[in-house]
Design a protein around this motif. Structure first.
Motif, short mmCIF file in Angstrom:
data_model
loop_
_atom_site.label_atom_id
_atom_site.label_comp_id
_atom_site.label_asym_id
_atom_site.label_seq_id
_atom_site.Cartn_x
_atom_site.Cartn_y
_atom_site.Cartn_z
N LYS A 167 3.21 5.73 -2.37
CA LYS A 167 2.24 4.86 -2.47
C LYS A 167 2.07 3.81 -3.18
N GLU A 207 1.01 -1.53 -0.16
CA GLU A 207 0.20 0.03 -0.01
C GLU A 207 0.93 1.16 0.03
N LYS A 208 1.98 1.38 0.75
CA LYS A 208 2.88 2.43 0.92
C LYS A 208 3.99 1.96 1.66
N GLU A 251 -1.27 -4.63 2.05
CA GLU A 251 -2.57 -4.43 1.92
C GLU A 251 -3.37 -5.08 3.11
N MET A 308 0.30 0.28 -5.45
CA MET A 308 -1.07 -0.79 -5.58
C MET A 308 -0.59 -1.85 -5.99
#
Length: 109
Positions: free
Chosen positions: A72, A56-57, A97, A74
């Motif tokens: 960030k 996520e980051k 995540e 994904m």
């Protein structure tokens, strides 16, 4: 599996990556055990890869705890340009995540 990363200059980096870990049962799997940063030490590009979950980051802190980078993601990988970092040791915090956190120490040469 293979990690493919595209930077803004359209270079493609193919890095073959395989984990060989003995797992007795599914409950033994900890997603943070499958997060790596390489090359370490580095002087330019740092790749962070998660075999199981997406990232996520990523936060990077200097040795004094000052935040020096926040990114960030994904995907299950992220390529970071650390060429502007001063030589030294940094703490890389990877947020997955599932909200688990992996802390890694990275040396910039």
């Amino acid at each position: 599996s293979t990690v493919k990363s595209q930077s803004s200059s359209s270079k493609v980096i193919d890095i073959p990556f395989t984990f060989n870990v003995g797992i007795a049962s599914i409950s033994d799997i900890n997603p943070t055990d499958f997060v790596v940063a390489y090359p370490n030490p580095t002087n330019n590009i740092l790749s962070i890869y998660s075999e199981i979950l997406n990232i996520e980051k990523i936060d990077i802190y200097d040795i004094h705890g000052k935040s020096v980078l926040n990114e960030k993601s994904m995907l299950n990988y992220k390529t970071l340009d650390l060429s502007s970092f001063a030589k030294g040791t940094y703490i890389v915090v990877v947020y997955l995540e599932d909200k688990s956190i992996k802390r890694l120490t990275v040396v910039v040469e």
